[in-house]
Scaffold this active site. Structure first.
Site, PDB file in Angstrom:
ATOM      1  N   LYS A   1      -7.591  -2.045  -2.496  1.00 13.07           N
ATOM      2  CA  LYS A   1      -8.277  -3.327  -2.295  1.00 13.07           C
ATOM      3  C   LYS A   1      -9.099  -3.668  -3.535  1.00 13.07           C
ATOM      4  O   LYS A   1      -9.550  -2.779  -4.274  1.00 13.07           O
ATOM      5  CB  LYS A   1      -9.172  -3.258  -1.069  1.00 13.07           C
ATOM      6  CG  LYS A   1     -10.181  -2.148  -1.142  1.00 13.07           C
ATOM      7  CD  LYS A   1     -11.170  -2.146   0.021  1.00 13.07           C
ATOM      8  CE  LYS A   1     -10.569  -1.797   1.346  1.00 13.07           C
ATOM      9  NZ  LYS A   1     -11.547  -1.402   2.372  1.00 13.07           N
TER      10      LYS A   1
ATOM     11  N   LYS B   1     -12.276  -6.455  -4.802  1.00 17.41           N
ATOM     12  CA  LYS B   1     -13.228  -7.440  -4.257  1.00 17.41           C
ATOM     13  C   LYS B   1     -13.932  -8.221  -5.361  1.00 17.41           C
ATOM     14  O   LYS B   1     -14.333  -7.643  -6.372  1.00 17.41           O
ATOM     15  CB  LYS B   1     -14.237  -6.719  -3.367  1.00 17.41           C
ATOM     16  CG  LYS B   1     -13.521  -6.055  -2.192  1.00 17.41           C
ATOM     17  CD  LYS B   1     -14.453  -5.461  -1.203  1.00 17.41           C
ATOM     18  CE  LYS B   1     -13.682  -5.032   0.037  1.00 17.41           C
ATOM     19  NZ  LYS B   1     -14.560  -4.351   1.013  1.00 17.41           N
TER      20      LYS B   1
ATOM     21  N   CYS C   1     -21.625  -2.947  11.090  1.00 17.48           N
ATOM     22  CA  CYS C   1     -20.166  -3.156  11.074  1.00 17.48           C
ATOM     23  C   CYS C   1     -19.656  -3.087  12.512  1.00 17.48           C
ATOM     24  O   CYS C   1     -20.375  -2.654  13.416  1.00 17.48           O
ATOM     25  CB  CYS C   1     -19.511  -2.079  10.229  1.00 17.48           C
ATOM     26  SG  CYS C   1     -19.542  -0.464  11.018  1.00 17.48           S
TER      27      CYS C   1
ATOM     28  N   CYS D   1     -12.686  -0.247  15.531  1.00 17.67           N
ATOM     29  CA  CYS D   1     -12.355   0.345  14.236  1.00 17.67           C
ATOM     30  C   CYS D   1     -11.799   1.760  14.403  1.00 17.67           C
ATOM     31  O   CYS D   1     -12.469   2.639  14.961  1.00 17.67           O
ATOM     32  CB  CYS D   1     -13.587   0.393  13.332  1.00 17.67           C
ATOM     33  SG  CYS D   1     -13.178   1.139  11.741  1.00 17.67           S
TER      34      CYS D   1
ATOM     35  N   CYS E   1     -19.308   4.778   9.999  1.00 19.72           N
ATOM     36  CA  CYS E   1     -18.751   5.833   9.141  1.00 19.72           C
ATOM     37  C   CYS E   1     -19.192   5.561   7.713  1.00 19.72           C
ATOM     38  O   CYS E   1     -19.807   4.522   7.435  1.00 19.72           O
ATOM     39  CB  CYS E   1     -17.224   5.885   9.270  1.00 19.72           C
ATOM     40  SG  CYS E   1     -16.338   4.755   8.182  1.00 19.72           S
TER      41      CYS E   1
ATOM     42  N   CYS F   1     -18.984  -0.652   5.264  1.00 17.82           N
ATOM     43  CA  CYS F   1     -18.584  -2.044   5.492  1.00 17.82           C
ATOM     44  C   CYS F   1     -19.761  -3.002   5.675  1.00 17.82           C
ATOM     45  O   CYS F   1     -19.634  -4.190   5.390  1.00 17.82           O
ATOM     46  CB  CYS F   1     -17.645  -2.122   6.692  1.00 17.82           C
ATOM     47  SG  CYS F   1     -16.109  -1.222   6.410  1.00 17.82           S
TER      48      CYS F   1
HETATM   49 FE1  SRM Z   1     -14.496  -2.592   5.548  1.00 21.68          FE
HETATM   50  C1  SRM Z   1     -11.990  -0.472   6.228  1.00 21.68           C
HETATM   51  C2  SRM Z   1     -14.323  -3.811   8.645  1.00 21.68           C
HETATM   52  C3  SRM Z   1     -16.443  -5.160   4.576  1.00 21.68           C
HETATM   53  C4  SRM Z   1     -15.437  -0.830   2.745  1.00 21.68           C
HETATM   54  N1  SRM Z   1     -13.287  -2.235   7.122  1.00 21.68           N
HETATM   55  C5  SRM Z   1     -12.268  -1.332   7.190  1.00 21.68           C
HETATM   56  C6  SRM Z   1     -11.455  -1.486   8.481  1.00 21.68           C
HETATM   57  C7  SRM Z   1     -10.305  -2.407   8.211  1.00 21.68           C
HETATM   58  C8  SRM Z   1     -11.004  -0.138   9.137  1.00 21.68           C
HETATM   59  C9  SRM Z   1      -9.669   0.432   8.811  1.00 21.68           C
HETATM   60  O1  SRM Z   1      -9.301   0.554   7.622  1.00 21.68           O
HETATM   61  O2  SRM Z   1      -8.975   0.805   9.768  1.00 21.68           O
HETATM   62  C10 SRM Z   1     -12.549  -2.115   9.356  1.00 21.68           C
HETATM   63  C11 SRM Z   1     -12.069  -2.967  10.536  1.00 21.68           C
HETATM   64  C12 SRM Z   1     -13.004  -2.783  11.709  1.00 21.68           C
HETATM   65  C13 SRM Z   1     -12.819  -3.737  12.817  1.00 21.68           C
HETATM   66  O3  SRM Z   1     -12.639  -3.283  13.965  1.00 21.68           O
HETATM   67  O4  SRM Z   1     -12.889  -4.935  12.598  1.00 21.68           O
HETATM   68  C14 SRM Z   1     -13.426  -2.778   8.324  1.00 21.68           C
HETATM   69  N2  SRM Z   1     -15.132  -4.219   6.416  1.00 21.68           N
HETATM   70  C15 SRM Z   1     -15.057  -4.508   7.740  1.00 21.68           C
HETATM   71  C16 SRM Z   1     -15.896  -5.723   8.100  1.00 21.68           C
HETATM   72  C17 SRM Z   1     -15.311  -6.548   9.239  1.00 21.68           C
HETATM   73  C18 SRM Z   1     -17.321  -5.254   8.427  1.00 21.68           C
HETATM   74  C19 SRM Z   1     -18.298  -6.286   8.910  1.00 21.68           C
HETATM   75  O5  SRM Z   1     -19.280  -5.867   9.516  1.00 21.68           O
HETATM   76  O6  SRM Z   1     -18.156  -7.469   8.673  1.00 21.68           O
HETATM   77  C20 SRM Z   1     -15.929  -6.412   6.726  1.00 21.68           C
HETATM   78  C21 SRM Z   1     -14.754  -7.316   6.498  1.00 21.68           C
HETATM   79  C22 SRM Z   1     -14.846  -7.989   5.159  1.00 21.68           C
HETATM   80  C23 SRM Z   1     -13.802  -9.029   4.921  1.00 21.68           C
HETATM   81  O7  SRM Z   1     -13.877 -10.084   5.533  1.00 21.68           O
HETATM   82  O8  SRM Z   1     -12.939  -8.799   4.056  1.00 21.68           O
HETATM   83  C24 SRM Z   1     -15.824  -5.204   5.809  1.00 21.68           C
HETATM   84  N3  SRM Z   1     -15.647  -2.951   3.918  1.00 21.68           N
HETATM   85  C25 SRM Z   1     -16.471  -4.028   3.772  1.00 21.68           C
HETATM   86  C26 SRM Z   1     -17.394  -3.805   2.695  1.00 21.68           C
HETATM   87  C27 SRM Z   1     -18.534  -4.733   2.285  1.00 21.68           C
HETATM   88  C28 SRM Z   1     -18.134  -5.735   1.267  1.00 21.68           C
HETATM   89  O9  SRM Z   1     -16.977  -5.797   0.824  1.00 21.68           O
HETATM   90  O10 SRM Z   1     -19.028  -6.488   0.860  1.00 21.68           O
HETATM   91  C29 SRM Z   1     -17.105  -2.547   2.180  1.00 21.68           C
HETATM   92  C30 SRM Z   1     -17.883  -1.821   1.047  1.00 21.68           C
HETATM   93  C31 SRM Z   1     -17.562  -2.378  -0.287  1.00 21.68           C
HETATM   94  C32 SRM Z   1     -16.337  -1.739  -0.843  1.00 21.68           C
HETATM   95  O11 SRM Z   1     -15.239  -2.195  -0.550  1.00 21.68           O
HETATM   96  O12 SRM Z   1     -16.478  -0.745  -1.565  1.00 21.68           O
HETATM   97  C33 SRM Z   1     -16.000  -2.038   2.954  1.00 21.68           C
HETATM   98  N4  SRM Z   1     -13.765  -0.914   4.604  1.00 21.68           N
HETATM   99  C34 SRM Z   1     -14.331  -0.332   3.514  1.00 21.68           C
HETATM  100  C35 SRM Z   1     -13.628   0.903   3.235  1.00 21.68           C
HETATM  101  C36 SRM Z   1     -13.943   1.893   2.079  1.00 21.68           C
HETATM  102  C37 SRM Z   1     -13.209   1.500   0.845  1.00 21.68           C
HETATM  103  C38 SRM Z   1     -13.309   2.549  -0.232  1.00 21.68           C
HETATM  104  O13 SRM Z   1     -13.303   2.178  -1.408  1.00 21.68           O
HETATM  105  O14 SRM Z   1     -13.372   3.739   0.074  1.00 21.68           O
HETATM  106  C39 SRM Z   1     -12.631   1.022   4.234  1.00 21.68           C
HETATM  107  C40 SRM Z   1     -11.613   2.162   4.384  1.00 21.68           C
HETATM  108  C41 SRM Z   1     -10.471   2.052   3.437  1.00 21.68           C
HETATM  109  O15 SRM Z   1     -10.284   1.057   2.730  1.00 21.68           O
HETATM  110  O16 SRM Z   1      -9.715   3.014   3.397  1.00 21.68           O
HETATM  111  C42 SRM Z   1     -12.757  -0.131   5.077  1.00 21.68           C
HETATM  112 FE1  SF4 Z   2     -15.068   1.029  10.538  1.00 22.71          FE
HETATM  113 FE2  SF4 Z   2     -16.485   2.617   8.968  1.00 22.71          FE
HETATM  114 FE3  SF4 Z   2     -16.043   0.119   8.216  1.00 22.71          FE
HETATM  115 FE4  SF4 Z   2     -17.688   0.583  10.200  1.00 22.71          FE
HETATM  116  S1  SF4 Z   2     -17.983   1.263   8.089  1.00 22.71           S
HETATM  117  S2  SF4 Z   2     -16.026  -0.943  10.209  1.00 22.71           S
HETATM  118  S3  SF4 Z   2     -16.786   2.349  11.183  1.00 22.71           S
HETATM  119  S4  SF4 Z   2     -14.500   1.659   8.442  1.00 22.71           S
END
Ligand code: SRM
Ligand code: SF4
Length: 562
Positions: free
Chosen positions: A207, A209, A428, A434, A473, A477
């Site tokens: 991904k 961003k 999140c 999730c 976790c 997010c």
């Molecule tokens: Fe996220 C994965 C939800 C913003 C870092 N994120 C996920 C998944 C898709 C779980 C999965 O892979 O199975 C989650 C879905 C949960 C659900 O039931 O809806 C999920 N992420 C979210 C959301 C909905 C959280 C929220 O409270 O709003 C955000 C959706 C953003 C969007 O519209 O695109 C969301 N995720 C973020 C952010 C914050 C940001 O981007 O500002 C981060 C941290 C920044 C970053 O990317 O480093 C973030 N999400 C992750 C990661 C860790 C990525 C990594 O580099 O290790 C995962 C896991 C992965 O990608 O393997 C993940």
């Molecule tokens: Fe799922 Fe972890 Fe992202 Fe929360 S922080 S939505 S538990 S992947």
């Protein structure tokens, strides 16, 4: 780089997918309630995640039934901008196909949860009918481009929002697969689909961003993005941007080689160069990012391995010219945009607090119904913020009282009744949707905030603005690592407590205590609040105080619940 490592399994899926097609169409048409293998992987690029209702996991395992499969569908909404008609379409779809809620994300998107496989096509088709895409909302591509959505007077916000849209359009995948599978070959929301000139056949290693922020308002947490643009203005005119690279928050507990990182400043891009520079940065990550290990594939790791100077050379090689040096600007403030604000021309916008982004009706608090009533009655613009809130825009000043009455009739909390700690809190989704959640977040944080409110009130700190964030976790997010105080899920009901981040998003917090049970979180931070009350300097914020004193000193001075 990393040519010696074998490609990860996902790389092979992408390469063999023929532009994100694979057997997705055949699997979609089949009776099974879920996708398997490559289908489930490719589905992400089309904007959907296969999930299960984890609340029902135990019961279903007990009876030998398969998981309660359901899907999350994420709309990609650059800058969070929707028209009234688009918002109402989303609201209707949440009722028809989703679980009756809309979920504003930390990247200004909307997510539907609980969609069954048989309704996926109708959902995605209906979104595209109102020109909202899901293409590239998830997957190894450029995700939603985020920026401040507040229509503040002066014009810069609107120029930047237009750029966010153009950047997003430019970096969208060009494959026809999306249209073929979901829209029956018809083209509705995007420009002419082509081969992938930017991504190539394997798309990106991970991904990617992008965010655009203002120095006086980092509401989108620009330093947490792979690529950030920080506005540089000159006499009220948009001169360009400082270009930031290598931010990202994901980490894995116990794996020291995964870590959150804030973006570094690479150089300066004039306004009309921003898209070209973004493409160059994306291409350097495409060509050099790690395709052998997905835990190590984000741009931040490439930056740390090769260094900023090497990276700048590569970007300049892509551009065919040097980047200008950065301007002397940096992030200095943050806004949440809640409440009433003047726009221009006798209009106003109102920022509505949405607890943890979930637009829903529960009991007396009928936020979903209230918002849809306002949107039906007044037809305002609807904008999602990166702090999971909603702005209702372009409201004639004379209709402010009507908006307030509708909100009151629906039991919606006005921003002035909120405590500072609740107003700035985020969680999140975590359980039950999730698949990666280890602990509760969205369902648990409201009660934890209630306890924090009591504690802060008792200590005379009720007015202290601090960001409190909870995730299920360590993936980050809800951006816990830049918060003043964060609770990061470790195992069912236990959390790591982080302190010392900065509300401005410019400093990372560190672990203060680990494996703290949920019912002891507030007790664990109480001694820190006591010291903060007694020792803070002037208007020093909680995270800044913890950072100044240092986590070791904080730990040494108080007993920590383990
Ligand atoms: Fe996220 C994965 C939800 C913003 C870092 N994120 C996920 C998944 C898709 C779980 C999965 O892979 O199975 C989650 C879905 C949960 C659900 O039931 O809806 C999920 N992420 C979210 C959301 C909905 C959280 C929220 O409270 O709003 C955000 C959706 C953003 C969007 O519209 O695109 C969301 N995720 C973020 C952010 C914050 C940001 O981007 O500002 C981060 C941290 C920044 C970053 O990317 O480093 C973030 N999400 C992750 C990661 C860790 C990525 C990594 O580099 O290790 C995962 C896991 C992965 O990608 O393997 C993940
Ligand atoms: Fe799922 Fe972890 Fe992202 Fe929360 S922080 S939505 S538990 S992947």
């Amino acid at each position: 780089m990393n040519d010696d490592k074998p490609l990860s399994a996902v790389e092979k899926v992408k390469e063999g997918s023929g532009g994100l097609r694979g057997d997705l169409a055949a699997q979609l048409a089949a009776d099974a309630p879920h996708f398997t293998g490559t289908g489930a992987q490719l589905l992400k690029f089309h904007g959907s995640y296969q999930q299960e209702d984890r609340d029902r996991r135990r019961e279903r395992r007990g009876t030998g039934e398969e998981p309660a499969y359901q899907f999350m569908v994420r709309c990609k909404i650059p800058g969070g901008l929707l028209t009234a008609g688009q918002y109402l379409a989303l609201d209707e779809l949440a009722g028809c196909y989703g679980n009756g809620t809309l979920r504003v994300t930390t990247r200004q998107d909307n997510q539907f949860h609980g969609v069954v496989k048989g309704d996926l096509k109708a959902t995605i088709r209906a979104l595209n009918d109102v020109l909202v895409t899901t293409l590239g909302a998830c997957g190894d591509v450029v995700r939603n481009v985020v920026t401040c959505p507040a229509p503040l007077p002066g014009g810069l916000r609107s120029e930047v929002l237009q750029l966010a849209r153009r950047l997003s359009d430019h970096l969208l995948p060009r494959t026809r697969a999306y249209h073929e599978i979901w829209l029956n070959g018809e083209q509705v929301a995007e420009g002419a689909p082509q081969p992938e000139p930017i991504y190539g056949s394997r798309y990106l290693p991970r991904k990617f961003k992008v965010a655009i922020a203002f120095p006086d308002d980092n509401c989108c947490d620009v330093h947490s993005n792979d690529l950030g643009f920080l506005v540089v203005s000159d006499g009220g005119r948009l001169a360009g941007f400082n270009v930031l690279v290598g931010g990202g928050l994901g980490r894995t507990h116990g794996k020291q080689d995964t870590y959150p990182r804030l973006a570094d400043t690479l150089g300066f891009a004039a306004t009309d160069e921003a898209i070209e520079v973004a493409e160059a940065v994306v291409k350097v990550q495409r060509d050099h990012g790690d395709r052998g290990d997905r835990r190590h594939a984000r741009l931040k790791y490439l930056l740390d391995e090769r260094g900023l100077d090497w990276f700048r050379d590569e970007v300049e090689r892509q551009l065919g010219r040097p980047l200008a040096p950065p301007a002397p600007v940096q992030v200095q403030d943050i806004e949440d945009h809640l409440g009433w604000h003047d726009q221009a021309d006798g209009r106003s916008f109102y920022g509505v607090f949405v607890e943890n982004g979930r637009i829903q009706d529960i009991g007396e608090r009928r936020l979903r119904s209230g918002l849809s009533r306002i949107v039906r009655t007044l037809g305002p613009g609807v904008r999602f913020t990166p702090q999971q809130n909603v702005l209702l825009t372009d409201i004639p000043n004379g209709r402010r009282a009507l908006v307030e009455r509708i909100l009151a009739d629906h039991g919606v909390l006005r921003e002035e009744t909120l405590s500072a700690v609740r107003r700035w809190s985020m969680a999140c989704p975590a359980l039950p949707t999730c698949g990666l959640a280890l602990a509760e977040a969205e369902r648990a944080l409201p009660d934890v905030v209630t306890q924090l409110e009591r504690e802060l009130e008792r200590l005379g700190l009720a007015d202290a603005a601090l960001t409190v964030r909870m995730t299920g976790c360590p993936n980050g997010c809800a951006r816990p690592y830049t918060a003043d105080l964060a609770f990061v899920g470790r195992s069912l009901d236990k959390y790591a407590v982080f302190v010392g981040g900065s509300m401005l998003g410019t400093r990372l917090g560190v672990v203060y205590a680990d494996l703290v049970p949920r019912n002891q979180l507030v007790a664990a931070v109480r001694p820190l609040f006591e010291r903060y009350r007694d020792e803070r300097l002037g208007a020093e914020r909680f995270g800044d105080f913890c950072h100044r004193v240092g986590v070791e000193a904080l730990r040494a001075s108080v007993p920590v619940t383990q």
